[in-house]
Write a protein that holds these residues in place. Structure first.
Motif, PDB file in Angstrom:
ATOM      1  N   LEU A  12       0.848  -1.182   0.000  1.00  0.00           N
ATOM      2  CA  LEU A  12       0.000   0.000   0.000  1.00  0.00           C
ATOM      3  C   LEU A  12       0.889   1.238   0.000  1.00  0.00           C
ATOM      4  CD1 LEU A  12      -2.961   1.132   0.308  1.00  0.00           C
ATOM      5  CD2 LEU A  12      -2.495   1.197   2.762  1.00  0.00           C
ATOM      6  N   LEU A  14       1.548   5.015   0.531  1.00  0.00           N
ATOM      7  CA  LEU A  14       1.017   6.169   1.248  1.00  0.00           C
ATOM      8  C   LEU A  14       1.991   7.318   1.086  1.00  0.00           C
ATOM      9  CD1 LEU A  14       0.015   4.320   4.544  1.00  0.00           C
ATOM     10  CD2 LEU A  14      -1.516   4.949   2.676  1.00  0.00           C
ATOM     11  N   GLU A  20       3.975  -2.884   3.584  1.00  0.00           N
ATOM     12  CA  GLU A  20       3.492  -4.253   3.444  1.00  0.00           C
ATOM     13  C   GLU A  20       2.288  -4.388   4.369  1.00  0.00           C
ATOM     14  OE1 GLU A  20       5.260  -7.073   1.956  1.00  0.00           O
ATOM     15  OE2 GLU A  20       6.498  -5.578   0.939  1.00  0.00           O
ATOM     16  N   THR A  21       1.175  -4.798   3.832  1.00  0.00           N
ATOM     17  CA  THR A  21      -0.023  -4.895   4.664  1.00  0.00           C
ATOM     18  C   THR A  21      -1.062  -5.711   3.931  1.00  0.00           C
ATOM     19  OG1 THR A  21      -1.602  -3.573   5.948  1.00  0.00           O
ATOM     20  CG2 THR A  21      -1.059  -2.758   3.767  1.00  0.00           C
ATOM     21  N   ARG A  22      -2.273  -5.769   4.492  1.00  0.00           N
ATOM     22  CA  ARG A  22      -3.384  -6.421   3.792  1.00  0.00           C
ATOM     23  C   ARG A  22      -4.414  -5.365   3.451  1.00  0.00           C
ATOM     24  NH1 ARG A  22      -3.609 -11.189   8.053  1.00  0.00           N
ATOM     25  NH2 ARG A  22      -1.744 -12.242   7.341  1.00  0.00           N
ATOM     26  N   LEU A  23      -5.076  -5.553   2.340  1.00  0.00           N
ATOM     27  CA  LEU A  23      -6.112  -4.604   1.932  1.00  0.00           C
ATOM     28  C   LEU A  23      -7.457  -5.115   2.418  1.00  0.00           C
ATOM     29  CD1 LEU A  23      -4.856  -3.937  -1.705  1.00  0.00           C
ATOM     30  CD2 LEU A  23      -4.265  -2.725   0.399  1.00  0.00           C
ATOM     31  N   THR A  24      -8.342  -4.220   2.781  1.00  0.00           N
ATOM     32  CA  THR A  24      -9.679  -4.638   3.199  1.00  0.00           C
ATOM     33  C   THR A  24     -10.588  -4.710   1.977  1.00  0.00           C
ATOM     34  OG1 THR A  24     -10.333  -2.355   3.577  1.00  0.00           O
ATOM     35  CG2 THR A  24      -9.442  -3.535   5.460  1.00  0.00           C
ATOM     36  N   TYR A  27     -11.808  -1.382   0.906  1.00  0.00           N
ATOM     37  CA  TYR A  27     -10.804  -0.574   0.208  1.00  0.00           C
ATOM     38  C   TYR A  27     -10.705  -1.022  -1.245  1.00  0.00           C
ATOM     39  CZ  TYR A  27      -6.352   1.496  -1.090  1.00  0.00           C
ATOM     40  OH  TYR A  27      -5.383   2.203  -1.741  1.00  0.00           O
TER      41      TYR A  27
ATOM     42  N   PRO B 312     -10.796  -2.743  10.200  1.00  0.00           N
ATOM     43  CA  PRO B 312      -9.801  -3.536  10.936  1.00  0.00           C
ATOM     44  C   PRO B 312      -8.432  -2.862  11.006  1.00  0.00           C
ATOM     45  CG  PRO B 312     -10.192  -4.505   8.775  1.00  0.00           C
ATOM     46  CD  PRO B 312     -11.200  -3.396   8.940  1.00  0.00           C
ATOM     47  N   ASN B 313      -8.261  -1.744  10.292  1.00  0.00           N
ATOM     48  CA  ASN B 313      -6.993  -1.007  10.384  1.00  0.00           C
ATOM     49  C   ASN B 313      -6.851  -0.267  11.715  1.00  0.00           C
ATOM     50  OD1 ASN B 313      -9.144   0.051   8.674  1.00  0.00           O
ATOM     51  ND2 ASN B 313      -7.983   1.946   8.532  1.00  0.00           N
ATOM     52  N   ALA B 333      -1.369  -2.413  11.854  1.00  0.00           N
ATOM     53  CA  ALA B 333      -0.564  -2.361  10.629  1.00  0.00           C
ATOM     54  C   ALA B 333      -0.872  -3.525   9.683  1.00  0.00           C
ATOM     55  CB  ALA B 333       0.917  -2.359  10.976  1.00  0.00           C
ATOM     56  N   TYR B 335      -3.670  -4.361   8.549  1.00  0.00           N
ATOM     57  CA  TYR B 335      -4.642  -3.940   7.533  1.00  0.00           C
ATOM     58  C   TYR B 335      -4.412  -2.491   7.145  1.00  0.00           C
ATOM     59  CZ  TYR B 335      -7.108  -8.260   8.384  1.00  0.00           C
ATOM     60  OH  TYR B 335      -7.413  -9.581   8.488  1.00  0.00           O
ATOM     61  N   LEU B 336      -4.343  -2.249   5.853  1.00  0.00           N
ATOM     62  CA  LEU B 336      -4.154  -0.902   5.313  1.00  0.00           C
ATOM     63  C   LEU B 336      -3.022  -0.182   6.045  1.00  0.00           C
ATOM     64  CD1 LEU B 336      -7.850   0.298   4.772  1.00  0.00           C
ATOM     65  CD2 LEU B 336      -6.320  -0.760   3.104  1.00  0.00           C
ATOM     66  N   VAL B 339      -3.533   2.742   8.717  1.00  0.00           N
ATOM     67  CA  VAL B 339      -3.864   4.156   8.468  1.00  0.00           C
ATOM     68  C   VAL B 339      -5.131   4.561   9.219  1.00  0.00           C
ATOM     69  CG1 VAL B 339      -2.880   4.352   6.145  1.00  0.00           C
ATOM     70  CG2 VAL B 339      -5.246   3.540   6.427  1.00  0.00           C
TER      71      VAL B 339
END
Lengths: 107, 521
Positions: A12, A14, A20-24, A27, B312-313, B333, B335-336, B339
């Protein structure tokens, strides 16, 4: 227990770098911004076309009623946003239209 | 002779009482009860029994009669007018409760039905005990016209008066549509159950006729949608029993009212499986599950998450430290990148305000890279939603303890209960990076000319990012300014928080006189 060993993170970007993360799901499903084209008049609310007042080739002035849309129990005059010519009428009287559906194309 | 008559009279009266009671307690009768059960639902009485300590329920107003006169209603009998009200115990602590009975006229809300609810709400408010409402109703009792609407209005008004005075819990165990949704929406916590709960303002039929969208009840306002997408509900359960277990657990963390402190439990150490050092990845780019960090900090590693499935972020929930209830907020961290966005801001702000209203100390775990960019966020009002977090933290006068774990950049650093919003203690791990921007963003701006003018701009960018990182991506610049009270090794976090809770126990903070603030709703 810890999910930190899990592989396959998404990335992601920014303002402060790429993470490094997971997307919802929300999103991922977000709608990208669409630039508005003033030549395409769309239904701002869903409803039924009560009356079409223009035909292709008609010259229209800004503020002229293009059609009447019955929605939320009101007869709404849909006005031309510009001076121009009707290129195409995309909805017929009696037709049920969804929100965002193109009604008239101008040029 | 006379004596014998008196005895007969007494026996008859007792018999009449039991007869009346058993008729009323049968609700809508066998057929309606079978139908209720066939749809996988418990009856209103079973629900109350499952929620409360065994045998602790005391019913009010069993013999209340409905007030409908028109449309043939005058001759109809509606047992208890379709709602069961009373008080009982949860782990020995008193609560007030009501449960709408769908087997009686579809649980529809008439004037007297509403009056039973408002009576038990008034009772809860006066006595200072939580109120739990179980909703299962087809909506307004149309035959009673505007009197039914009056009933809703009276409930909403009391929900508002009780807000921040006694914990208010709503349970959606059936339909809850139209105006009826606003009582749950005004309460503190909403519980839903998969395939049973349905909440919407306008149902699928109206949506289809007016908007032309074809959507099922489940997709429009089912339990999953409410907890994941809309965020109207806070707790999701697979069945009703699980749901009642969740409610009992939630109540265990809360005080009876804002006049009391939450009960202190016997202190317990976190479970050995949650060792904080082992949970932090070596590579600072790899995210960790902040909930594991919470579990490493709270008693018995028991972290009870609120709004687990929404935004969930950010993570919010209750735990105990040395037996005392704390409200935990953390950036997630996983999730997204953790942020702040519209949903996470709403989630955090609401939770913070709840904790503040009920005297529950706040522990904030910071790992925030910033705000989520995008037209959907900006146009959705991320400015005003994000402002809620600042407002809620600034307004909160309960003990505020902040631990900066890793990233704390820019506005996010300020918002997450920084020293500047009057955190009482700000701890930072040695891994904390407290800076106006992340190294990449900052280097690109500060060293723009050097980077652009270099023979190898990419190499220069790397050099400058490293230069910035070495200088600013640490806790010491903020610590030098006194914005961080102590840099602590992760292993000392629990002890530091426990100490801070002791020191802040009798915290007092003066605020300017005002009727109320105007938060960016």
């Amino acid at each position: 227990m810890s999910e930190t060993e899990a592989v396959g993170f998404d990335r992601l970007a920014l303002e402060n770098g790429v993470f490094e993360t997971r997307l919802t799901a929300k999103y991922v499903a977000r709608k990208p911004y669409e630039k508005k084209d003033p030549r395409v008049v769309k239904a701002a609310i869903p409803g039924v076309v009560a009356e079409v007042r223009v035909k292709p080739g008609h010259a229209v002035r800004r503020g002229d009623a293009l059609l009447v849309l019955e929605a939320m129990k009101m007869l709404n005059r849909i006005q031309s946003p510009l001076d121009g010519t009707v290129k195409a009428v995309l909805a017929a009287a009696g037709e049920k239209v969804a929100k965002g559906q193109p009604l008239v194309e101008l040029e | 002779m006379r004596r014998e008559g008196d005895v007969m009279n007494f026996v008859q009266r007792i018999w009449e009482f039991f007869s009346r009671k058993s008729t009323a307690a049968q609700g809508g009768g066998d057929k309606a009860i079978l139908k209720q059960k066939a749809s996988g639902k418990m009856t209103a009485r079973e629900r109350i029994a499952a929620l409360l300590d065994p045998g602790s329920f005391h019913e009010y107003d069993l013999f209340v009669e409905h007030a409908g006169k028109d449309f043939g209603m005058a001759d109809k009998e509606l047992a208890a007018d379709g709602v069961i009200t009373g008080s009982g115990l949860i782990e020995g602590r008193p609560v007030c409760v009501y449960a709408q009975d769908f087997t009686v006229a579809g649980g529809s809300l008439g004037f007297m039905h509403a009056r039973k609810i408002t009576k038990v709400m008034d009772h809860a408010l006066k006595m200072g005990v939580p109120i739990i409402g179980i909703n299962d109703s087809g909506g307004a009792r149309i035959q009673e016209g505007v009197n039914s609407l009056a009933g809703y209005g009276e409930i909403f008004y009391r929900n508002t008066l009780a807000s921040g005075v006694v914990p208010q819990i709503s349970v959606i165990l059936g339909p809850c549509a139209g105006g009826a949704v606003y009582s749950p929406a005004l309460t503190d916590f909403v519980f839903v159950v998969d395939k049973i709960s349905r909440m919407f303002i306008t149902g699928p039929e109206v949506v289809k006729t007016v908007v032309g969208e074809e959507i099922s009840m489940e997709e429009l306002g089912g339990a999953r949608v409410q907890v994941e997408t809309a965020g109207n509900a806070h707790f999701f359960a697979r069945d009703e029993r699980e749901c009642f277990g969740q409610i009992r657990k939630l109540v265990s963390f809360l005080p009876d009212s804002n006049r009391r402190k939450a009960a202190v439990a016997a202190p317990k150490a976190p479970k050995a499986a949650y060792k904080i050092e082992a949970l932090i990845p070596k590579d600072s780019k790899i995210p960790f599950d902040v909930r594991d960090i919470v579990r490493a900090l709270v008693d018995d590693s028991d972290f009870f998450e609120v709004q687990e499935h929404f935004a969930p972020n950010a993570v919010t929930g209750f735990g105990r430290i040395e037996g005392e209830t704390v409200g935990v907020v953390g950036n997630q961290a996983l999730y997204l990148a953790g942020v702040l966005d519209i949903d996470a801001s709403d989630k955090i702000a609401r939770f913070v305000r709840f904790c503040d209203a009920f005297g529950i100390p706040l522990v904030t775990l910071v790992d925030i890279p910033g705000y989520l960019p995008g037209s959907d966020q900006e146009h959705g009002g991320v400015i005003r939603h994000g402002a809620k977090v600042l407002y809620a933290y600034s307004e909160a006068s309960v003990p505020k303890i902040t631990v900066i774990l890793r990233k704390a950049y820019g506005g996010g650093y300020i918002a997450m209960c920084s020293h500047h919003l009057r955190a009482d203690f700000v701890f930072a791990w040695p891994t904390a990076e407290i800076a106006v921007m992340g190294p990449e963003g900052a280097a690109n701006i500060i060293f723009r000319n050097e980077i652009m003018g270099a023979d190898d701009p990419e190499e220069m960018r790397r050099v400058k990012i490293k230069e910035y990182t070495d200088k600013f991506a640490n806790p010491y610049v903020a610590a030098a300014a006194g914005y961080v009270d102590a840099v602590i090794p992760p292993g000392e976090t629990r002890a530091s928080i426990a100490h801070a809770l002791k020191v802040t126990r009798d915290k007092e903070e003066a605020r300017p006189a005002r009727k109320h603030g105007v938060p960016p709703f």
